[in-house]
Motif scaffolding. Structure first.
Motif, mmCIF file in Angstrom:
data_model
loop_
_atom_site.group_PDB
_atom_site.id
_atom_site.type_symbol
_atom_site.label_atom_id
_atom_site.label_comp_id
_atom_site.label_asym_id
_atom_site.label_seq_id
_atom_site.Cartn_x
_atom_site.Cartn_y
_atom_site.Cartn_z
ATOM 1 N N SER A 1 0.834 -1.209 0.000
ATOM 2 C CA SER A 1 0.000 0.000 0.000
ATOM 3 C C SER A 1 0.866 1.255 0.000
ATOM 4 N N ILE A 2 1.675 1.427 1.034
ATOM 5 C CA ILE A 2 2.541 2.598 1.129
ATOM 6 C C ILE A 2 3.776 2.403 0.255
ATOM 7 N N TYR A 3 4.566 1.392 0.576
ATOM 8 C CA TYR A 3 5.805 1.151 -0.154
ATOM 9 C C TYR A 3 5.516 0.340 -1.417
ATOM 10 N N ASP A 4 5.905 0.895 -2.552
ATOM 11 C CA ASP A 4 5.663 0.315 -3.868
ATOM 12 C C ASP A 4 4.253 0.611 -4.371
ATOM 13 N N GLY A 5 3.433 1.228 -3.514
ATOM 14 C CA GLY A 5 2.117 1.682 -3.926
ATOM 15 C C GLY A 5 2.132 3.189 -4.069
ATOM 16 N N PHE A 6 1.996 3.878 -2.933
ATOM 17 C CA PHE A 6 2.159 5.331 -2.928
ATOM 18 C C PHE A 6 3.616 5.736 -3.117
ATOM 19 N N TYR A 7 4.468 5.128 -2.317
ATOM 20 C CA TYR A 7 5.814 5.665 -2.106
ATOM 21 C C TYR A 7 6.879 4.772 -2.720
ATOM 22 N N VAL A 8 7.703 5.372 -3.596
ATOM 23 C CA VAL A 8 8.811 4.634 -4.214
ATOM 24 C C VAL A 8 10.160 5.249 -3.885
ATOM 25 N N GLY A 9 10.140 6.376 -3.165
ATOM 26 C CA GLY A 9 11.379 7.066 -2.811
ATOM 27 C C GLY A 9 11.804 8.047 -3.894
ATOM 28 N N ASP A 10 12.488 9.100 -3.474
ATOM 29 C CA ASP A 10 12.826 10.164 -4.432
ATOM 30 C C ASP A 10 13.998 9.829 -5.343
ATOM 31 N N THR A 11 14.612 8.647 -5.160
ATOM 32 C CA THR A 11 15.674 8.221 -6.073
ATOM 33 C C THR A 11 15.165 7.218 -7.102
ATOM 34 N N SER A 12 13.885 6.902 -7.074
ATOM 35 C CA SER A 12 13.316 5.912 -7.980
ATOM 36 C C SER A 12 13.278 6.438 -9.414
ATOM 37 N N ALA A 13 13.416 5.520 -10.372
ATOM 38 C CA ALA A 13 13.260 5.880 -11.783
ATOM 39 C C ALA A 13 11.796 6.115 -12.140
ATOM 40 N N ILE A 14 10.885 5.629 -11.304
ATOM 41 C CA ILE A 14 9.457 5.875 -11.520
ATOM 42 C C ILE A 14 9.182 7.344 -11.220
ATOM 43 N N PRO A 15 8.539 8.083 -12.123
ATOM 44 C CA PRO A 15 8.281 9.503 -11.874
ATOM 45 C C PRO A 15 7.588 9.721 -10.540
ATOM 46 N N ASN A 16 8.142 10.630 -9.735
ATOM 47 C CA ASN A 16 7.617 10.828 -8.390
ATOM 48 C C ASN A 16 7.794 12.266 -7.957
#
Length: 512
Positions: A50-65
């Motif tokens: 839910s939170i991790y990998d759902g909402f939150y991927v971290g600001d270093t992720s390649a997924i746009p965030n």
């Protein structure tokens, strides 16, 4: 089985003959309640993905965030005008130590999420992340605070940290952590499921605990700015609500909670996708019990609160099935089909129709858990049938209820029957009339005739959510199999609106 949905302000009369059109009447009532937009709230627990990998991927992720939160999730939730978001639980809330989730991430301690999968929680998503996310979404934060394993002082400190402008130790700590202005969090849940994972308490014991926490959290200038929600009952436990309403002074409470899930059997919940009509029927039977439970708890509340000063908040609801094969049983990851659209549409109609007392509700849950509105897989995201129902129903946000009375035709399976049709209606500030209709019948089309007399309705536009099979769902390979489409199978003649509802469909009609 005939079921009558009756609201006190209804002015029309309806008659239904089995096999003929269902006739629906409603008229504007000046003192009808407003359908609070907060009925359309959501829930994000530290649970599975839910939170991790759902909402939150971290600001270093390649997924746009944005600050670590997926931009596609942000945009999707803005599209359905999410009014509030409940966090951090659920059962997790009563093990959560909020101070572990503030300050530099590299200094934050870890913990074991003992409720959900036994995974390590690194606290990288904490109070700042959540409240900043709510600001980005334009949603009110709803914090469910730790009563089960926390202390009154912990709770007081959290309220001060989020709300106190300056001059207090917690305000100073907040500023040291990079936030000058308080977030001014209004909605607070005082514990969660205290009859179960919140501590297996009796309601008599919890009522005293609640009064203690509520008293201290509202000290000083906070008193007039907080909305306190008591952890409520499950299902038909009316005794729980009775004790809270009787024992807690109105000066210490704004709302009582309620939880109900559409679960056919807690030991064998059945599959999320490969179900048959028998399981579907039983799921809808459980979902429709929400109307009975809401009415029952409202009846109890009215005995002690005839002036309607205390609200009912259904802060957990939705469909709950067996997890998808190959996934962690503690992560509660399940697909979302047209059955979920039926549950969402009928349940939201129930809340709308009881909006005189029901002022907030929270679907469980937003991303990747239970009846989610969005599912993610790496950089991919899909929107579920439930999401599309929430999008269609945005027309009801803060609109005035149009009370409805009608006799529903029957949806019959294996000798048992349920009401096939669910309806709610509203009128917004610009004078537009909105009508949401759900036909849960798995095989039969149903025709309805709606009397629009007195509503000054001329031009109507409509949308529909439907599919070929009740088990249909969106996948990462076919993300748009189920989507909102234009609906034209209606006629407006001489103030009568005739509508043909396909099997297992949701239709929303709006005057323009």
């Amino acid at each position: 089985m005939k079921v009558k949905i009756l609201f006190a302000l209804m002015l029309g009369f309806v008659f239904n003959v089995q096999g003929q059109e269902t006739k629906i009447s409603f008229k504007t009532a000046e003192d009808a309640p407003k359908i609070s937009k907060h009925i359309y709230g959501h829930f994000a627990e530290h649970l599975g993905r839910s939170i991790y990998d759902g909402f939150y991927v971290g600001d270093t992720s390649a997924i746009p965030n944005k600050d670590g939160v997926r931009i596609d999730i942000i945009e999707a939730l803005k599209e359905i005008q999410i009014p509030n978001l409940r966090w951090p639980g659920g059962c997790f809330a009563d093990t959560y130590q909020w101070k572990d989730g503030i300050g530099p991430q590299e200094d934050r301690p870890t913990m074991v999420n003992s409720w959900w999968g036994g995974v390590t929680e690194d606290n990288s998503f904490g109070t700042h992340n959540f409240l900043n996310l709510c600001e980005e979404l334009g949603a009110e934060p709803f914090i469910s605070a730790n009563v089960g394993s926390g202390t009154v002082q912990d709770f007081m400190d959290w309220v001060q940290y989020t709300n106190h402008p300056e001059g207090s130790p917690m305000a100073k700590l907040r500023k040291e952590n990079g936030r000058d202005e308080p977030w001014k969090v209004k909605y607070w849940g005082i514990g969660n499921e205290m009859w179960g994972c919140g501590g297996n308490m009796t309601v008599e014991y919890y009522a005293n605990i609640y009064k203690q926490y509520s008293t201290f959290m509202t000290a000083g200038e906070n008193k007039d700015n907080l909305y306190r929600i008591a952890a409520g009952a499950s299902g038909d436990d009316y005794h729980w609500t009775e004790v809270l309403m009787k024992e807690v002074p109105k000066s210490l409470i704004e709302a009582v909670g309620l939880h109900h899930y559409a679960v056919i059997d807690w030991e064998n919940k059945g599959p999320a996708t490969g179900y048959d009509e028998e399981i579907y029927f039983k799921s809808m039977e459980e979902a429709l019990k929400m109307d009975e439970f809401v009415k029952g708890h409202i009846e109890v509340m009215e005995k002690h609160d005839p002036k309607n000063e205390i609200d009912l908040v259904v802060d957990e609801w939705g469909g709950w099935y067996d997890v998808e094969e190959g996934t962690n049983p503690g992560f509660l990851y399940q697909q979302n089909t047209m059955r979920d659209a039926m549950i969402a549409g009928t349940t939201l109609n129930i809340f709308n129709n009881h909006s005189g007392r029901v002022k907030m509700a929270n679907l469980a849950q937003t991303v990747n858990v239970l009846q989610a509105v969005a599912l993610t897989e790496g950089e991919k995201m899909i929107l579920t049938p439930t999401y599309h129902v929430f999008k269609m129903y945005t027309v009801h946000h803060d609109a005035q209820l149009l009370p409805v009375e009608f006799d529903s035709p029957e949806y019959t399976y294996n000798g048992e029957s349920l009401p096939a049709i669910s309806v709610s209606a509203s009128k917004n500030e610009t004078g537009n009339t909105n009508i949401s209709l759900v036909n849960i019948d798995a095989s039969a089309e149903h025709k309805v005739e709606i009397d629009l007399e007195g509503l000054d309705v001329n031009n109507i536009e409509a949308e529909i959510l439907k599919s070929g099979k009740i088990q249909d769902h969106n996948t990462f390979d076919n993300p748009n199999k189920i989507n909102i489409a234009e609906f034209k199978d209606f006629k407006l003649r001489k103030g009568k609106l005739e509508v043909s509802l396909p099997p297992f469909s949701v239709v929303v009609l709006s005057s323009k």
